[in-house]
Design a protein around this motif. Structure first.
Motif, PDB file in Angstrom:
ATOM      1  N   VAL A   1       0.853  -1.183   0.000  1.00  0.00           N
ATOM      2  CA  VAL A   1       0.000   0.000   0.000  1.00  0.00           C
ATOM      3  C   VAL A   1       0.892   1.238   0.000  1.00  0.00           C
ATOM      4  O   VAL A   1       1.725   1.406   0.884  1.00  0.00           O
ATOM      5  N   VAL A   2       0.721   2.103  -0.999  1.00  0.00           N
ATOM      6  CA  VAL A   2       1.508   3.329  -1.082  1.00  0.00           C
ATOM      7  C   VAL A   2       0.656   4.580  -0.853  1.00  0.00           C
ATOM      8  O   VAL A   2       1.196   5.651  -0.615  1.00  0.00           O
ATOM      9  N   GLU A   3      -0.664   4.440  -0.923  1.00  0.00           N
ATOM     10  CA  GLU A   3      -1.590   5.522  -0.614  1.00  0.00           C
ATOM     11  C   GLU A   3      -2.848   4.906  -0.020  1.00  0.00           C
ATOM     12  O   GLU A   3      -3.298   3.866  -0.476  1.00  0.00           O
ATOM     13  N   GLY A   4      -3.422   5.561   0.962  1.00  0.00           N
ATOM     14  CA  GLY A   4      -4.668   5.083   1.549  1.00  0.00           C
ATOM     15  C   GLY A   4      -4.466   3.833   2.376  1.00  0.00           C
ATOM     16  O   GLY A   4      -3.380   3.566   2.886  1.00  0.00           O
ATOM     17  N   SER A   5      -5.538   3.042   2.490  1.00  0.00           N
ATOM     18  CA  SER A   5      -5.464   1.811   3.262  1.00  0.00           C
ATOM     19  C   SER A   5      -6.107   0.686   2.460  1.00  0.00           C
ATOM     20  O   SER A   5      -6.896   0.929   1.548  1.00  0.00           O
ATOM     21  N   TRP A   6      -5.772  -0.534   2.817  1.00  0.00           N
ATOM     22  CA  TRP A   6      -6.293  -1.685   2.109  1.00  0.00           C
ATOM     23  C   TRP A   6      -6.526  -2.820   3.081  1.00  0.00           C
ATOM     24  O   TRP A   6      -5.731  -3.041   3.991  1.00  0.00           O
ATOM     25  N   SER A   7      -7.608  -3.523   2.869  1.00  0.00           N
ATOM     26  CA  SER A   7      -7.839  -4.759   3.599  1.00  0.00           C
ATOM     27  C   SER A   7      -8.550  -5.712   2.663  1.00  0.00           C
ATOM     28  O   SER A   7      -9.183  -5.306   1.696  1.00  0.00           O
ATOM     29  N   GLY A   8      -8.431  -6.973   2.941  1.00  0.00           N
ATOM     30  CA  GLY A   8      -9.099  -7.969   2.128  1.00  0.00           C
ATOM     31  C   GLY A   8      -8.199  -8.535   1.054  1.00  0.00           C
ATOM     32  O   GLY A   8      -6.979  -8.352   1.071  1.00  0.00           O
ATOM     33  N   ASP A   9      -8.818  -9.240   0.138  1.00  0.00           N
ATOM     34  CA  ASP A   9      -8.114  -9.888  -0.963  1.00  0.00           C
ATOM     35  C   ASP A   9      -8.718  -9.440  -2.282  1.00  0.00           C
ATOM     36  O   ASP A   9      -9.943  -9.365  -2.421  1.00  0.00           O
ATOM     37  N   LEU A  10      -7.865  -9.176  -3.250  1.00  0.00           N
ATOM     38  CA  LEU A  10      -8.307  -8.789  -4.584  1.00  0.00           C
ATOM     39  C   LEU A  10      -8.126  -9.971  -5.518  1.00  0.00           C
ATOM     40  O   LEU A  10      -7.070 -10.608  -5.528  1.00  0.00           O
ATOM     41  N   ILE A  11      -9.166 -10.256  -6.282  1.00  0.00           N
ATOM     42  CA  ILE A  11      -9.129 -11.315  -7.284  1.00  0.00           C
ATOM     43  C   ILE A  11      -9.573 -10.702  -8.601  1.00  0.00           C
ATOM     44  O   ILE A  11     -10.605 -10.030  -8.669  1.00  0.00           O
ATOM     45  N   VAL A  12      -8.794 -10.920  -9.660  1.00  0.00           N
ATOM     46  CA  VAL A  12      -9.143 -10.429 -10.990  1.00  0.00           C
ATOM     47  C   VAL A  12      -9.003 -11.597 -11.959  1.00  0.00           C
ATOM     48  O   VAL A  12      -7.941 -12.223 -12.042  1.00  0.00           O
ATOM     49  N   ILE A  13     -10.091 -11.873 -12.675  1.00  0.00           N
ATOM     50  CA  ILE A  13     -10.107 -12.944 -13.665  1.00  0.00           C
ATOM     51  C   ILE A  13     -10.414 -12.316 -15.020  1.00  0.00           C
ATOM     52  O   ILE A  13     -11.415 -11.620 -15.176  1.00  0.00           O
ATOM     53  N   GLU A  14      -9.544 -12.555 -15.992  1.00  0.00           N
ATOM     54  CA  GLU A  14      -9.717 -12.001 -17.329  1.00  0.00           C
ATOM     55  C   GLU A  14     -10.494 -12.975 -18.214  1.00  0.00           C
ATOM     56  O   GLU A  14     -10.269 -14.186 -18.161  1.00  0.00           O
ATOM     57  N   PHE A  15     -11.394 -12.402 -19.014  1.00  0.00           N
ATOM     58  CA  PHE A  15     -12.167 -13.150 -20.007  1.00  0.00           C
ATOM     59  C   PHE A  15     -12.056 -12.415 -21.340  1.00  0.00           C
ATOM     60  O   PHE A  15     -11.741 -11.218 -21.369  1.00  0.00           O
ATOM     61  N   PRO A  16     -12.358 -13.089 -22.442  1.00  0.00           N
ATOM     62  CA  PRO A  16     -12.286 -12.418 -23.749  1.00  0.00           C
ATOM     63  C   PRO A  16     -13.231 -11.225 -23.879  1.00  0.00           C
ATOM     64  O   PRO A  16     -12.935 -10.264 -24.582  1.00  0.00           O
ATOM     65  N   ASP A  17     -14.389 -11.293 -23.207  1.00  0.00           N
ATOM     66  CA  ASP A  17     -15.373 -10.216 -23.292  1.00  0.00           C
ATOM     67  C   ASP A  17     -16.388 -10.387 -22.158  1.00  0.00           C
ATOM     68  O   ASP A  17     -16.375 -11.388 -21.442  1.00  0.00           O
ATOM     69  N   LYS A  18     -17.261  -9.381 -22.018  1.00  0.00           N
ATOM     70  CA  LYS A  18     -18.238  -9.405 -20.924  1.00  0.00           C
ATOM     71  C   LYS A  18     -19.267 -10.529 -21.083  1.00  0.00           C
ATOM     72  O   LYS A  18     -19.735 -11.071 -20.088  1.00  0.00           O
ATOM     73  N   ASP A  19     -19.596 -10.891 -22.312  1.00  0.00           N
ATOM     74  CA  ASP A  19     -20.536 -11.996 -22.520  1.00  0.00           C
ATOM     75  C   ASP A  19     -19.956 -13.304 -21.967  1.00  0.00           C
ATOM     76  O   ASP A  19     -20.685 -14.120 -21.400  1.00  0.00           O
TER      77      ASP A  19
END
Length: 114
Positions: free
Chosen positions: A45-63
């Motif tokens: 963390v370099v600004e603000g605060s953070w808690s929890g876990d971040l998960i990002v999953i990429e897909f070809p498109d929103k559909d």
């Protein structure tokens, strides 16, 4: 254009249900070309605060995201996570490779425009 399923999870109880969820989620992603970009882990963390876990999953498109999320295979394991964590899950479009920061200004009135 790529799109992302993003989760900001808190209070994850990593017990048998979550372990089962983790063992099975990859097989639910494969038919929709989903892949983890970020899956928790330590943050600097370099600004603000953070808690929890971040998960990002990429897909070809929103559909593809919606088809994955609504698929019988994912719906079968979803309660394993939802009953053992809390947080926000959302879908969002990515940007093109040539995206510039000012592209978000298109169509937004600014103070110097009537």
């Amino acid at each position: 254009m790529p799109a992302y399923a993003v989760g900001h999870l808190h209070d994850v109880n990593v017990g048998p249900d979550v372990v089962e969820y983790l063992k099975r989620i990859d097989e639910t992603l494969a038919p929709f070309d989903g892949r983890f970009i970020i899956h928790g882990g330590p943050v600097s963390v370099v600004e603000g605060s953070w808690s929890g876990d971040l998960i990002v999953i990429e897909f070809p498109d929103k559909d593809s995201i919606r088809a994955w999320y609504d698929s019988p295979a994912y719906r079968q394991i979803l309660p394993l996570r939802t009953k053992n964590s809390r947080g926000a899950i959302f879908f969002m479009d990515g940007v093109s490779d040539d995206h510039k920061a000012t592209d978000v200004l298109a169509g937004i009135p600014t103070m110097d425009q009537p």
